[in-house]
Design a protein around this motif. Structure first.
Motif, PDB file in Angstrom:
ATOM      1  N   MET A  30       0.997  -1.084  -0.008  1.00 48.40           N
ATOM      2  CA  MET A  30       0.152  -0.097  -0.184  1.00 48.40           C
ATOM      3  C   MET A  30       1.054   1.244  -0.011  1.00 48.40           C
ATOM      4  SD  MET A  30      -2.826   1.428   2.992  1.00 48.40           S
ATOM      5  CE  MET A  30      -3.585  -0.344   2.424  1.00 48.40           C
ATOM      6  N   THR A  31       0.385   2.257  -0.835  1.00 52.76           N
ATOM      7  CA  THR A  31       1.249   3.295  -0.911  1.00 52.76           C
ATOM      8  C   THR A  31       0.883   4.366   0.035  1.00 52.76           C
ATOM      9  OG1 THR A  31       1.240   3.393  -3.368  1.00 52.76           O
ATOM     10  CG2 THR A  31       1.568   5.470  -2.317  1.00 52.76           C
ATOM     11  N   ILE A  32       1.999   4.834   0.705  1.00 51.72           N
ATOM     12  CA  ILE A  32       1.710   5.798   1.961  1.00 51.72           C
ATOM     13  C   ILE A  32       1.349   7.217   1.581  1.00 51.72           C
ATOM     14  CG2 ILE A  32       2.595   6.694   4.205  1.00 51.72           C
ATOM     15  CD1 ILE A  32       4.352   4.266   4.469  1.00 51.72           C
ATOM     16  N   VAL A  33       0.210   7.867   1.865  1.00 55.13           N
ATOM     17  CA  VAL A  33      -0.111   8.941   1.576  1.00 55.13           C
ATOM     18  C   VAL A  33       0.830   9.852   2.209  1.00 55.13           C
ATOM     19  CG1 VAL A  33      -1.775  10.774   1.674  1.00 55.13           C
ATOM     20  CG2 VAL A  33      -2.433   8.590   1.290  1.00 55.13           C
ATOM     21  N   PRO A  34       1.646  10.901   1.442  1.00 54.45           N
ATOM     22  CA  PRO A  34       2.674  11.646   1.927  1.00 54.45           C
ATOM     23  C   PRO A  34       2.190  13.061   2.630  1.00 54.45           C
ATOM     24  CG  PRO A  34       2.360  12.159  -0.504  1.00 54.45           C
ATOM     25  CD  PRO A  34       1.324  11.128  -0.046  1.00 54.45           C
ATOM     26  N   PHE A  35       0.891  13.346   2.812  1.00 52.05           N
ATOM     27  CA  PHE A  35       0.360  14.627   3.422  1.00 52.05           C
ATOM     28  C   PHE A  35       0.524  14.727   4.652  1.00 52.05           C
ATOM     29  CE2 PHE A  35      -2.412  13.281  -0.443  1.00 52.05           C
ATOM     30  CZ  PHE A  35      -1.536  14.094  -1.453  1.00 52.05           C
ATOM     31  N   GLN A  36       0.940  15.770   5.174  1.00 55.12           N
ATOM     32  CA  GLN A  36       0.967  16.063   6.801  1.00 55.12           C
ATOM     33  C   GLN A  36      -0.068  16.841   7.332  1.00 55.12           C
ATOM     34  OE1 GLN A  36       4.898  16.535   8.093  1.00 55.12           O
ATOM     35  NE2 GLN A  36       5.747  14.977   6.478  1.00 55.12           N
TER      36      GLN A  36
END
Length: 211
Positions: free
Chosen positions: A1-7
């Protein structure tokens, strides 16, 4: 699963309003619940639309529909019909409508920066008289998408102004454009499907199966 890079993620309308404030008086009151003479005239001059649908689980799709100006048939102030011409038989929009009738439509007039947005609910129709009215070059559409209008309003020109979509001087040179045939062949990823075979298939479809 691709980790969403938004913080930093906005999670409420309150946060949105803190950032952007409230709409002005005109924006708050510009939507109407029917196709008045202005909307009918806009649709009569439109040769392209984009229709958003989603299935019962919320998976979304946006699909273009286009033809000669006025290709969408306005029946009255509350109802319009979009012809369903021959396509790739994925039926994404149609299958979505069967399980979730909610649709959002953006009508485009080439050269005009403002667009007309129409929201409502849709059904798939095959009424003989309506299909006759939607015929082009002696060919009737397979069916029509009947839309009961619930909301419509003019959308401002900023997107087209920023994109310069109608300005030929801003267009990417043809030799630098993406190659749809190569993209499709790479995505299918089968030895029997090549860029050349996809090009032949597309050309055949575009020249023989528009209607």
């Amino acid at each position: 699963m691709t980790i969403v890079p938004f913080q930093s993620i906005i999670t409420s309308e309150e946060e949105l309003r803190d950032l952007f404030g409230e709409s002005n008086h005109v924006v708050k009151h510009k939507a109407i619940d029917r196709l008045d003479h202005h909307c009918k005239d806009f649709i009569a001059k439109s040769s392209l639309l984009f229709m958003a649908t989603s299935d019962e689980s919320g998976y979304c799709d946006v699909s273009p529909r286009g033809d000669g100006a006025g290709f969408v048939h306005v029946m009255n102030e509350s109802c319009l019909v979009i012809p369903e011409r021959p396509g790739n038989r994925r039926f994404d929009s149609l299958r979505n409508i069967l399980t979730n009738p909610r649709v959002g439509i953006v009508f485009v007039i080439p050269g005009l920066k403002e667009t007309l947005r129409v929201n409502g609910s849709a059904v798939l129709v095959r009424d003989e008289d309506i299909m006759d009215q939607l015929s082009v070059q002696g060919k009737r559409p397979w069916l029509g998408i009947g839309v009961r209008v619930e909301e419509c309003y003019i959308h401002c020109a900023k997107a087209f102004m920023r994109s310069q979509a109608w300005n030929p001087d801003s267009w990417i040179p043809s030799e630098q454009l993406p190659n749809p045939s190569k993209i499709i062949a790479d995505h299918v990823n089968q030895d029997s499907v090549t860029e050349e075979s996809v090009t032949r298939g597309l050309q055949d479809s575009y020249t023989k199966r528009l209607y």
